[in-house]
Write a protein that holds these residues in place. Structure first.
Motif, mmCIF file in Angstrom:
data_model
loop_
_atom_site.group_PDB
_atom_site.id
_atom_site.type_symbol
_atom_site.label_atom_id
_atom_site.label_comp_id
_atom_site.label_asym_id
_atom_site.label_seq_id
_atom_site.Cartn_x
_atom_site.Cartn_y
_atom_site.Cartn_z
ATOM 1 N N ALA B 28 0.845 -1.199 0.000
ATOM 2 C CA ALA B 28 0.000 0.000 0.000
ATOM 3 C C ALA B 28 0.881 1.250 0.000
ATOM 4 C CB ALA B 28 -0.901 -0.009 1.228
ATOM 5 N N LYS B 29 0.376 2.287 -0.646
ATOM 6 C CA LYS B 29 1.059 3.590 -0.725
ATOM 7 C C LYS B 29 2.363 3.541 -1.510
ATOM 8 C CE LYS B 29 -0.963 5.741 3.297
ATOM 9 N NZ LYS B 29 -0.776 6.741 4.318
ATOM 10 N N LYS B 30 2.587 2.441 -2.233
ATOM 11 C CA LYS B 30 3.825 2.313 -3.023
ATOM 12 C C LYS B 30 3.478 2.062 -4.490
ATOM 13 C CE LYS B 30 6.614 2.094 0.639
ATOM 14 N NZ LYS B 30 7.364 3.286 1.040
ATOM 15 N N VAL B 31 4.377 2.522 -5.348
ATOM 16 C CA VAL B 31 4.252 2.212 -6.775
ATOM 17 C C VAL B 31 5.286 1.145 -7.097
ATOM 18 C CG1 VAL B 31 4.430 3.094 -9.125
ATOM 19 C CG2 VAL B 31 3.485 4.547 -7.322
ATOM 20 N N THR B 32 4.809 -0.018 -7.474
ATOM 21 C CA THR B 32 5.687 -1.122 -7.862
ATOM 22 C C THR B 32 5.578 -1.274 -9.373
ATOM 23 O OG1 THR B 32 5.234 -2.209 -5.771
ATOM 24 C CG2 THR B 32 6.183 -3.577 -7.519
ATOM 25 N N THR B 33 6.702 -1.345 -10.038
ATOM 26 C CA THR B 33 6.674 -1.373 -11.501
ATOM 27 C C THR B 33 7.358 -2.625 -12.034
ATOM 28 O OG1 THR B 33 6.715 1.035 -11.531
ATOM 29 C CG2 THR B 33 7.295 -0.064 -13.571
ATOM 30 N N ILE B 34 6.787 -3.137 -13.111
ATOM 31 C CA ILE B 34 7.412 -4.258 -13.826
ATOM 32 C C ILE B 34 7.944 -3.706 -15.140
ATOM 33 C CG2 ILE B 34 7.049 -6.502 -14.892
ATOM 34 C CD1 ILE B 34 4.587 -6.824 -13.030
ATOM 35 N N VAL B 35 9.219 -3.863 -15.383
ATOM 36 C CA VAL B 35 9.793 -3.461 -16.669
ATOM 37 C C VAL B 35 10.393 -4.696 -17.335
ATOM 38 C CG1 VAL B 35 10.294 -1.098 -15.917
ATOM 39 C CG2 VAL B 35 12.038 -2.867 -15.655
ATOM 40 N N GLY B 36 10.707 -4.538 -18.589
ATOM 41 C CA GLY B 36 11.309 -5.663 -19.312
ATOM 42 C C GLY B 36 11.131 -5.487 -20.794
ATOM 43 N N GLU B 191 5.365 -1.325 -17.390
ATOM 44 C CA GLU B 191 5.883 -0.175 -18.130
ATOM 45 C C GLU B 191 7.014 -0.588 -19.073
ATOM 46 O OE1 GLU B 191 5.010 3.409 -18.126
ATOM 47 O OE2 GLU B 191 6.264 2.961 -19.834
ATOM 48 N N GLN B 192 7.013 0.036 -20.244
ATOM 49 C CA GLN B 192 8.083 -0.217 -21.223
ATOM 50 C C GLN B 192 9.254 0.731 -20.988
ATOM 51 O OE1 GLN B 192 8.776 -2.045 -23.951
ATOM 52 N NE2 GLN B 192 6.900 -3.090 -24.562
ATOM 53 N N ASN B 193 8.914 1.969 -20.602
ATOM 54 C CA ASN B 193 9.944 2.993 -20.484
ATOM 55 C C ASN B 193 10.667 2.859 -19.139
ATOM 56 O OD1 ASN B 193 11.365 5.442 -20.029
ATOM 57 N ND2 ASN B 193 10.108 6.410 -21.612
ATOM 58 N N VAL B 194 11.854 2.278 -19.187
ATOM 59 C CA VAL B 194 12.579 1.939 -17.962
ATOM 60 C C VAL B 194 12.969 3.191 -17.181
ATOM 61 C CG1 VAL B 194 14.635 0.788 -17.062
ATOM 62 C CG2 VAL B 194 13.431 -0.154 -19.037
ATOM 63 N N GLU B 195 13.434 4.197 -17.894
ATOM 64 C CA GLU B 195 13.909 5.400 -17.189
ATOM 65 C C GLU B 195 12.788 6.038 -16.375
ATOM 66 O OE1 GLU B 195 15.816 8.084 -19.857
ATOM 67 O OE2 GLU B 195 17.371 6.633 -20.395
ATOM 68 N N ARG B 196 11.648 6.198 -17.009
ATOM 69 C CA ARG B 196 10.519 6.815 -16.298
ATOM 70 C C ARG B 196 10.070 5.923 -15.142
ATOM 71 N NH1 ARG B 196 8.877 11.271 -18.827
ATOM 72 N NH2 ARG B 196 9.280 11.362 -21.058
ATOM 73 N N ALA B 197 10.063 4.623 -15.371
ATOM 74 C CA ALA B 197 9.637 3.696 -14.321
ATOM 75 C C ALA B 197 10.524 3.850 -13.095
ATOM 76 C CB ALA B 197 9.696 2.268 -14.848
ATOM 77 N N ILE B 198 11.814 3.964 -13.337
ATOM 78 C CA ILE B 198 12.737 4.071 -12.213
ATOM 79 C C ILE B 198 12.538 5.395 -11.475
ATOM 80 C CG2 ILE B 198 15.196 4.325 -11.631
ATOM 81 C CD1 ILE B 198 15.736 2.140 -13.715
ATOM 82 N N VAL B 199 12.283 6.437 -12.228
ATOM 83 C CA VAL B 199 12.093 7.756 -11.601
ATOM 84 C C VAL B 199 10.847 7.751 -10.707
ATOM 85 C CG1 VAL B 199 11.497 10.173 -12.087
ATOM 86 C CG2 VAL B 199 13.295 9.035 -13.397
ATOM 87 N N HIS B 200 9.758 7.160 -11.206
ATOM 88 C CA HIS B 200 8.480 7.316 -10.517
ATOM 89 C C HIS B 200 8.112 6.161 -9.586
ATOM 90 C CE1 HIS B 200 7.359 10.911 -12.774
ATOM 91 N NE2 HIS B 200 7.857 10.323 -13.848
ATOM 92 N N SER B 201 8.895 5.086 -9.574
ATOM 93 C CA SER B 201 8.490 3.920 -8.784
ATOM 94 C C SER B 201 9.194 3.875 -7.430
ATOM 95 C CB SER B 201 8.830 2.629 -9.539
ATOM 96 O OG SER B 201 8.271 2.656 -10.814
ATOM 97 N N ASP B 202 8.616 3.072 -6.547
ATOM 98 C CA ASP B 202 9.301 2.797 -5.287
ATOM 99 C C ASP B 202 10.090 1.498 -5.402
ATOM 100 O OD1 ASP B 202 8.158 4.938 -3.562
ATOM 101 O OD2 ASP B 202 6.291 3.979 -4.209
ATOM 102 N N TYR B 203 9.509 0.543 -6.134
ATOM 103 C CA TYR B 203 10.135 -0.768 -6.238
ATOM 104 C C TYR B 203 9.998 -1.246 -7.695
ATOM 105 C CZ TYR B 203 11.935 -4.998 -4.034
ATOM 106 O OH TYR B 203 12.738 -6.032 -3.636
ATOM 107 N N VAL B 204 11.050 -1.871 -8.203
ATOM 108 C CA VAL B 204 11.037 -2.255 -9.623
ATOM 109 C C VAL B 204 11.369 -3.746 -9.781
ATOM 110 C CG1 VAL B 204 12.062 -1.824 -11.897
ATOM 111 C CG2 VAL B 204 11.758 0.073 -10.295
ATOM 112 N N HIS B 205 10.588 -4.409 -10.623
ATOM 113 C CA HIS B 205 10.866 -5.803 -10.993
ATOM 114 C C HIS B 205 11.255 -5.822 -12.469
ATOM 115 C CE1 HIS B 205 9.159 -7.835 -7.389
ATOM 116 N NE2 HIS B 205 8.516 -6.671 -7.306
#
Lengths: 339, 239
Positions: B28-36, B191-205
């Motif tokens: 909760a309260k976190k943005v988790t992103t999947i990139v690849g 998300e496809q765009n890795v750079e943006r995902a990293i900027v806006h996420s709390d946790y990345v897979h």
């Protein structure tokens, strides 16, 4: 009363009946997105069942007879047949829509209609094969002691009352949350599922309602003709109803009336009358029937929204004055600044 | 305790497994992103989580409620909302109708919830009587997100919410995603765009070839040579 007046009233009867049929197909195809090419099968099932419910049981003898008959009053046989046909349509939908979508479902629906049409021609045990059902009683005629012409006028009125009731029901369903779910499924069935709608159940419900409407139309046709057999219908007649829906305006309840009237007056009943009374040539009638395809093509080309377009859009939209909404966000501002 | 736990998920189309043994948690309260890279199984995983595809192994639990075998249409009512990648609004309906139909699965007051959401999404408020088909691509995505929020979900899964959008509008969408997380919702973004995902996420897979190849905080992932990982090389740290 003149022969022309009788013809005119019969034509009005057909317009009303095909308005009802178009309303049903419009719900299933235009509003829910199901390519129901078997729709005319339900018209036929409704006609057969109306006949069977209102005829007495005739044991099979010399290839003529019917498996069962309830000898019910015609006014009761009609809605009862419609309910049973609706349930049959739901069953067909439940079987075939579980795994099939779009083009595949369309092809299978055509096949189902053709198989049952073929069955109705060759099986003599159920409804006498090509002989079909005959002497289907005219509802109210015996009670009121009226002749067939008077009955035609009266029953046109009865059909009109039915049509008004079914139009009101369809209007209510279309504007209800259920109607909105039908539209959602038409727009995108996957998205509809992701917002919590059981797409499969709603599609079956739509098929059931469509089957009910088709059967009412079929029942009226059988009662007017006092008979029903495989030459009274053919699965490809569904394309006439599709043309009524397209020309009238998909998703428009009043458009269905306009579509049914246009086709019946200008392309089906009208040419039949002219051909038999003036030209004495069946070629004219055949050409008029073929022109239905041209009408569908012209309508799709020049006026795809139909004569009376679906009333989802504002009047301004029809006049082409409403521009596509521009992006009103200034992306240089933060969320807080924009708020 | 994480709001959503996906444990050992394998899934695909028919007998062909696209993703294998994937586990991840969303708080909760976190943005988790999947990139690849393309074909890594990101969207397949999202579809499996929301019941559009059957999980052949593993489990999906939201707030302690096992949703693994729950049909897709019951999932939103159980606290998990999903926004598909494209064609995610009902184009023949107005903005308001889209929102209302999104709220029909809940028993609460749909109207109040809709007003609450429209007060947040100012641009949709201005367009509430427009047909969704008239909205721009970005606004349609916003509408799809707003509609998903109508059920007040614990978790929202967004499949490429910025696909096809201009860079400027992409930022707008990401800001909205951040606000949704701040409001207490657990957010899972594909998300496809890795750079943006990293900027806006709390946790990345990072998914590669159907597997959860590496995961970590955005700071940890930023240290990695993702291009090499996407290409299947084992050297993962930037030189």
């Amino acid at each position: 009363m003149s022969a022309f007046f009788l013809f005119f009233m019969t034509m009005v009867f057909y317009v009303i009946v095909f308005w009802i049929a178009s309303l049903g197909l419009d719900l299933v195809w235009s509003r829910t997105g199901i390519p129901l090419f078997a729709y005319y099968l339900y018209v036929a099932v409704g006609a057969y069942l109306t006949g069977l419910f209102s005829l007495p049981h005739v044991p099979l003898q010399n290839g003529v007879g019917n498996l069962f008959g309830f000898n019910l009053p015609g006014l009761l046989a009609l809605p009862l047949a419609a309910v049973v046909t609706g349930l049959f349509a739901m069953f067909v939908g439940a079987v075939f829509m579980r795994r099939l979508r779009t083009d595949y479902l369309a092809v299978v629906m055509v096949a189902v209609a053709l198989v049952i049409w073929d069955f109705s021609q060759n099986d003599i045990t159920l409804v006498s094969g090509n002989t079909g059902l005959t002497n289907i009683p005219l509802p109210l005629a015996g009670v009121l002691h009226i002749n067939i012409n008077q009955w035609t006028y009266l029953y046109t009125g009865v059909a009109f009352v039915w049509a008004l009731a079914l139009w009101w029901i369809m209007k209510t369903v279309s504007n209800s949350p259920t109607g909105r779910v039908f539209r959602a499924i038409r727009d995108d069935s996957v998205v509809a599922a992701t917002i919590g709608k059981n797409v499969y159940r709603y599609q079956i419900l739509s098929m059931g309602i469509g089957g009910f409407y088709a059967a009412i139309a079929g029942g009226f046709l059988a009662q007017l003709a006092t008979s029903w057999n495989p030459s009274s219908w053919a699965p490809f007649e569904v394309f006439n109803v599709f043309t009524m829906v397209i020309v009238g305006g998909v998703g428009s309840n009043l458009g269905m009336l306009v579509g049914a009237a246009l086709l019946q007056v200008l392309f089906i009943q009208g040419p039949t009358y002219v051909a038999s009374n003036y030209l004495h040539s069946p070629t004219f009638e055949t050409l008029a029937a073929a022109a239905i395809g041209v009408l569908m093509w012209l309508s799709l080309w020049f006026r795809p929204q139909g004569a009376v377009p679906e009333r989802l859009k504002s009047t301004a939209w029809y006049l082409g004055r409403e521009p596509a909404l521009q992006e009103t966000i200034n992306p240089d501002l933060t969320v807080e600044e924009r708020a | 305790m994480p709001t959503m736990v996906a444990d050992n998920i394998s899934s695909g189309y028919g007998k062909n497994l696209i993703i294998r043994n994937i586990s991840l948690e969303v708080d909760a309260k976190k943005v988790t992103t999947i990139v690849g890279p393309n074909g890594a199984g990101k969207s397949t995983f999202a579809k499996t989580v929301v019941g559009l595809l059957k999980a052949q192994t593993g489990s999906i639990v939201v707030n302690g409620d096992d949703l693994t075998k729950v049909p897709a249409y019951k999932i939103p009512g159980r606290g998990l909302a999903y926004v598909p990648q494209v064609q995610n609004v009902f184009v023949s309906m107005t903005v308001q109708e889209n929102l209302e139909i999104g709220g029909f699965v809940t028993k609460g007051n749909t109207h109040d919830r809709m007003e609450e959401i429209l007060a947040t999404f100012k641009d949709l408020e201005k367009a509430r009587h427009k047909r969704a088909g008239f909205l721009s691509g970005g606004q349609q995505n916003m509408l799809a997100i707003a509609r998903a929020l109508m059920v007040n979900p614990s978790v929202i899964v967004l499949d490429e919410p910025t696909a096809g959008l201009s860079p400027a509008y992409t930022n707008v969408v990401w800001e909205e995603i951040g606000r949704i997380a701040e409001s207490g919702t657990a957010v899972l973004v594909v998300e496809q765009n890795v750079e943006r995902a990293i900027v806006h996420s709390d946790y990345v897979h990072v998914f590669v070839a159907g597997q959860n190849h590496v995961h970590g905080t955005k700071e940890e992932i930023a240290q990695l040579d993702l291009a090499s990982i996407f290409l299947g090389r084992s050297e993962a740290t930037k030189s």
